[in-house]
Every structure is written in C-alpha cells, then in structure tokens.
Scaffold this active site. Sequence first.
Site, PDB file in Angstrom:
ATOM      1  N   ALA A  61       0.889  -1.258  -0.120  1.00  0.00           N
ATOM      2  CA  ALA A  61      -0.077   0.060  -0.065  1.00  0.00           C
ATOM      3  C   ALA A  61       0.799   1.320  -0.054  1.00  0.00           C
ATOM      4  O   ALA A  61       1.940   1.092   0.376  1.00  0.00           O
ATOM      5  CB  ALA A  61      -0.690  -0.040   1.061  1.00  0.00           C
ATOM      6  N   GLY A 103       0.816  -5.158   0.802  1.00  0.00           N
ATOM      7  CA  GLY A 103      -0.335  -5.254  -0.051  1.00  0.00           C
ATOM      8  C   GLY A 103       0.122  -5.765  -1.279  1.00  0.00           C
ATOM      9  O   GLY A 103      -0.981  -6.425  -1.921  1.00  0.00           O
ATOM     10  N   GLU A 106      -0.157  -9.515  -0.702  1.00  0.00           N
ATOM     11  CA  GLU A 106      -1.736  -9.829  -0.568  1.00  0.00           C
ATOM     12  C   GLU A 106      -2.401  -9.903  -1.858  1.00  0.00           C
ATOM     13  O   GLU A 106      -3.365 -10.820  -1.938  1.00  0.00           O
ATOM     14  CB  GLU A 106      -2.250  -8.638   0.409  1.00  0.00           C
ATOM     15  CG  GLU A 106      -1.919  -8.788   2.024  1.00  0.00           C
ATOM     16  CD  GLU A 106      -2.180  -7.901   2.633  1.00  0.00           C
ATOM     17  OE1 GLU A 106      -1.965  -6.468   2.604  1.00  0.00           O
ATOM     18  OE2 GLU A 106      -2.903  -8.107   3.782  1.00  0.00           O
ATOM     19  N   GLU A 126       4.074  -5.307   7.331  1.00  0.00           N
ATOM     20  CA  GLU A 126       3.427  -4.455   7.996  1.00  0.00           C
ATOM     21  C   GLU A 126       3.757  -4.162   9.558  1.00  0.00           C
ATOM     22  O   GLU A 126       3.359  -3.273  10.205  1.00  0.00           O
ATOM     23  CB  GLU A 126       1.862  -4.586   7.941  1.00  0.00           C
ATOM     24  CG  GLU A 126       1.468  -4.536   6.490  1.00  0.00           C
ATOM     25  CD  GLU A 126       1.471  -5.701   5.664  1.00  0.00           C
ATOM     26  OE1 GLU A 126       2.663  -6.462   5.974  1.00  0.00           O
ATOM     27  OE2 GLU A 126       0.758  -6.046   4.632  1.00  0.00           O
TER      28      GLU A 126
HETATM   29  C1  LIG Z   1      -2.703  -3.082   3.198  1.00  0.00           C
HETATM   30  C2  LIG Z   1      -1.433  -3.836   3.627  1.00  0.00           C
HETATM   31  O1  LIG Z   1      -1.468  -4.785   4.263  1.00  0.00           O
HETATM   32  C3  LIG Z   1      -0.383  -2.651   4.374  1.00  0.00           C
HETATM   33  C4  LIG Z   1      -1.255  -1.639   5.074  1.00  0.00           C
HETATM   34  C5  LIG Z   1       0.728  -2.431   3.529  1.00  0.00           C
HETATM   35  O2  LIG Z   1       0.945  -2.783   2.459  1.00  0.00           O
HETATM   36  S1  LIG Z   1       1.702  -1.279   4.241  1.00  0.00           S
HETATM   37  C6  LIG Z   1       3.129  -1.111   3.281  1.00  0.00           C
HETATM   38  C7  LIG Z   1       3.890  -2.467   3.334  1.00  0.00           C
HETATM   39  N1  LIG Z   1       4.918  -2.295   2.693  1.00  0.00           N
HETATM   40  C8  LIG Z   1       6.260  -2.028   3.234  1.00  0.00           C
HETATM   41  O3  LIG Z   1       6.417  -2.136   4.429  1.00  0.00           O
HETATM   42  C9  LIG Z   1       7.310  -1.941   2.461  1.00  0.00           C
HETATM   43  C10 LIG Z   1       8.301  -0.587   2.628  1.00  0.00           C
HETATM   44  N2  LIG Z   1       9.233  -0.304   1.732  1.00  0.00           N
HETATM   45  C11 LIG Z   1      10.476  -0.957   1.813  1.00  0.00           C
HETATM   46  O4  LIG Z   1      10.542  -1.983   2.585  1.00  0.00           O
HETATM   47  C12 LIG Z   1      11.655  -0.502   0.891  1.00  0.00           C
HETATM   48  O5  LIG Z   1      11.171   0.568   0.334  1.00  0.00           O
HETATM   49  C13 LIG Z   1      11.653  -1.596  -0.472  1.00  0.00           C
HETATM   50  C14 LIG Z   1      10.246  -1.655  -1.022  1.00  0.00           C
HETATM   51  C15 LIG Z   1      12.148  -3.041   0.095  1.00  0.00           C
HETATM   52  C16 LIG Z   1      12.746  -0.947  -1.229  1.00  0.00           C
HETATM   53  O6  LIG Z   1      13.708  -0.712  -0.635  1.00  0.00           O
HETATM   54  P1  LIG Z   1      14.713   0.369  -1.406  1.00  0.00           P
HETATM   55  O7  LIG Z   1      16.019   0.259  -0.463  1.00  0.00           O
HETATM   56  O8  LIG Z   1      15.125  -0.124  -2.950  1.00  0.00           O
HETATM   57  O9  LIG Z   1      14.177   1.689  -1.675  1.00  0.00           O
HETATM   58  P2  LIG Z   1      13.781   2.692  -0.502  1.00  0.00           P
HETATM   59  O10 LIG Z   1      14.823   3.851  -0.410  1.00  0.00           O
HETATM   60  O11 LIG Z   1      13.263   2.033   0.730  1.00  0.00           O
HETATM   61  O12 LIG Z   1      12.523   3.365  -0.858  1.00  0.00           O
HETATM   62  C17 LIG Z   1      12.375   4.241  -2.495  1.00  0.00           C
HETATM   63  C18 LIG Z   1      11.302   5.017  -2.373  1.00  0.00           C
HETATM   64  O13 LIG Z   1      10.143   4.439  -2.337  1.00  0.00           O
HETATM   65  C19 LIG Z   1       9.564   4.852  -1.317  1.00  0.00           C
HETATM   66  N3  LIG Z   1       8.559   3.789  -0.664  1.00  0.00           N
HETATM   67  C20 LIG Z   1       9.124   2.451  -0.364  1.00  0.00           C
HETATM   68  N4  LIG Z   1       7.850   1.834   0.039  1.00  0.00           N
HETATM   69  C21 LIG Z   1       6.815   2.508  -0.065  1.00  0.00           C
HETATM   70  C22 LIG Z   1       5.477   2.202   0.098  1.00  0.00           C
HETATM   71  N5  LIG Z   1       5.014   1.056   0.522  1.00  0.00           N
HETATM   72  N6  LIG Z   1       4.484   3.239   0.084  1.00  0.00           N
HETATM   73  C23 LIG Z   1       5.094   4.630  -0.496  1.00  0.00           C
HETATM   74  N7  LIG Z   1       6.490   4.830  -0.633  1.00  0.00           N
HETATM   75  C24 LIG Z   1       7.224   3.926  -0.782  1.00  0.00           C
HETATM   76  C25 LIG Z   1      10.519   5.279   0.021  1.00  0.00           C
HETATM   77  O14 LIG Z   1       9.688   6.298   0.849  1.00  0.00           O
HETATM   78  C26 LIG Z   1      11.479   5.868  -1.160  1.00  0.00           C
HETATM   79  O15 LIG Z   1      10.903   7.236  -1.283  1.00  0.00           O
HETATM   80  P3  LIG Z   1      11.885   8.487  -1.717  1.00  0.00           P
HETATM   81  O16 LIG Z   1      12.867   8.616  -0.441  1.00  0.00           O
HETATM   82  O17 LIG Z   1      12.796   8.274  -2.958  1.00  0.00           O
HETATM   83  O18 LIG Z   1      11.176   9.694  -1.951  1.00  0.00           O
END
Ligand SMILES: C[C@H](O)[C@H](C)C(=O)SCCNC(=O)CCNC(=O)[C@H](O)C(C)(C)COP(=O)([O-])OP(=O)([O-])OC[C@H]1O[C@@H](n2cnc3c(N)ncnc32)[C@H](O)[C@@H]1OP(=O)([O-])[O-]
Length: 312
Positions: A61, A103, A106, A126
Amino acid sequence: MAQYRIVSGSVAVISIQNPPVNALSAAVRNGLLLSVRTASSDPLVRSVVISGHNGPFCGGADIKEFGNVSHLESGPHLVEIFESVEALAKPVVAAIEGFALGGGLELALACHYRFGHSEARVGLPEVSLGLLPGAGGSQRLPRLLGVRAALDMIVTGRHVAAGEALNLGLLDRVTDGNTVDAAVRFAQSVEGKPLDDRRLGNRPCPPLENIDAFFEDALNRVRGRARGAAAPLACVQAVRGAATLPFLQGMALEKRLVETLMTSGQAQASRYCFFTERGAARWTTPTGARWDTCRARPISTAAVIGIYASCI
Ligand SMILES: C[C@H](O)[C@H](C)C(=O)SCCNC(=O)CCNC(=O)[C@H](O)C(C)(C)COP(=O)([O-])OP(=O)([O-])OC[C@H]1O[C@@H](n2cnc3c(N)ncnc32)[C@H](O)[C@@H]1OP(=O)([O-])[O-]
C-alpha cells in the site's frame, strides 16, 4: 498507473506502474480494479497475468497515503480489488520480480497462481509500520502455508527469498528467466481449468492441534519480545482468527484490528521513522555537496595516535 494489454491472443497482462516501488496508490487501485473488470468482461481474454512495471512487483500500500483520508477514499479499497481478483472466473497468475511486500504480497495471494523470479523476495512487513496485513494477508497466508509458517512471517515481517517461498508453497514456480513470459505461458496452460481450490478464501485453514495452547504460547512469546508494541499482538489475534473463524468473519476481525492500529501513536511514529530514515540518507551541505554526487576522496596517508598509559 495500471497498464492493460493482451498478449498471445488470450492473456491479459496487467502491469502496475507507480515508480519506484509500484506502491498501491489511489490511482493504481483505480487502474487495477478497472483492468480486472475489463479482463473479466473481455471475451477474448481467457487468463490474466499481473506484474509490476520496470522491475519490482509491488512494495505494498502507498504509505504516503496513510492518515490522509481523502487519498485513501479516492480509490477502491484493496480488499475489494483483491476479492475481484480471487473471484475472477479466469485464472490469474502473479508474476513476481524484485519484491512483493505487504499489500503487494496480499495481491499475489488473491491471485490463483504465483510465479517468482529466483532473485525475488516476498513478505508481510506491516508489523514494522505498527500495523498488520490489512487486505486479507492475515487470513489467506495461514490458509496457504498453515498457521506456524504464516504466523512467523506476519509477526516478524521478514522478507522470504524465492527459494524458501517455493519450499513453503507460497510460490508455485520460480524461474531464472523472464517471469512475465513464463507466467503467460503457464496462464495459457491452465485456461479453462477449475479454480475453486485455487481460491484461498474458499479454503479452510490447515488444522492445528492444541490450538488454544499454541496461541497462548505465541502471545506470551510475542509479549516478551514486543516490549509494549501493539501490532505484534494484533498479528497473533488476526492469525488466530484465520485458524478459528470462517473467512469473512476473519476478514472482519482483521479490518477491526488494522483500523485500530492505523490511528495509533505507535503506527504514526513507525511511519515517521520510515520516511525520516530515508530522508536522512539524502543529505546536502552548505557547500553544495550532496549524497548522490559526492565521491569518497582517496586516502594516501594515515597516522596512528596511541595513548600510552604508564602503570608504574
Ligand atoms: C494493506 C497492507 O496490508 C498494508 C497496510 C501495507 O501494504 S503497508 C506497506 C507494506 N510495505 C512495506 O512496508 C514496504 C516498505 N518499503 C520497503 O521496505 C523498501 O522501500 C523496499 C520496498 C524494500 C525498497 O527498498 P529500497 O532500498 O530499494 O528503496 P527505499 O529507499 O526504501 O524506497 C525508495 C522510495 O520508495 C518509497 N517507498 C518505499 N515503499 C513505499 C510504500 N509502500 N509506499 C510509499 N512509498 C514507498 C520510499 O519512501 C522511497 O521514497 P523516496 O525517499 O525516494 O522519496
């Protein structure tokens, strides 16, 4: 934000487009739902492949939308989209390259089959954001892997490499080649085949002996490690719901739990940390040096400064 094209005459390929991680923003959610409905009604389409554009499948998400009601409400809810995917009368294959997280995984769990590249990784992280999988992951993953493996993934939020995901049964196939091409070929091979047993929402959770003792022990172990964090405990409650409740009641429990966590101070603090950690890596100095252009200068000489402490 979700590209739709027909390949090989009968396979609709839906590609999520939202760089850099193909997060499921409102625009992506609108595009995804429209594409799924188009594939459902298009008589030429006999199977569907969902992929991520330009590398990653989906990073989950859009965390930037959390806490912003207008954004969250400007697109369909993920649960609605994933129900449409799972209910499709045509086989849907997830082609996972890079990562499928939160997500994103999911979404893949709502697909009928899951292909992964050998270097891909999947996970439900999450809990690190003070949340729990809120779009069916806490209910579908236990039905696919069993309670123990699913609880481990959900409570730890760890990323699982493709090889382990294949061994767990989370991925159906792993390829070193082009994942989308392999998924398209497979999708064609299962066109017209029954899908009921591929729909995880239809499956009961594999039975677990001494279920009360298992979850009591799980709660105690998590309490000991969580040090006051609410999300890990809620993860255990949600997975217990998967093991003891019908799917729709489990989904209702998951919804209640994630809505409570989403507005919690712990989740807001975790989100703040997520973005500030990334912001801190992008430094600049008054002289104009930047994190992305500076280069380490070669070290040609070094000195050693020793402190001699006399003990007599
Ligand atoms: C319904 C559902 O159940 C629930 C509720 C959800 O789904 S909640 C969400 C669950 N997902 C997460 O927890 C994954 C979180 N992200 C990460 O673990 C890592 O990002 C990455 C995927 C392993 C990539 O690592 P990276 O090292 O290659 O790049 P980065 O530097 O970290 O990130 C590169 C750029 O992407 C942005 N970014 C990364 N993940 C994002 C996300 N999920 N949403 C929005 N922006 C995101 C980050 O802020 C940065 O932005 P900027 O600084 O360039 O402006």
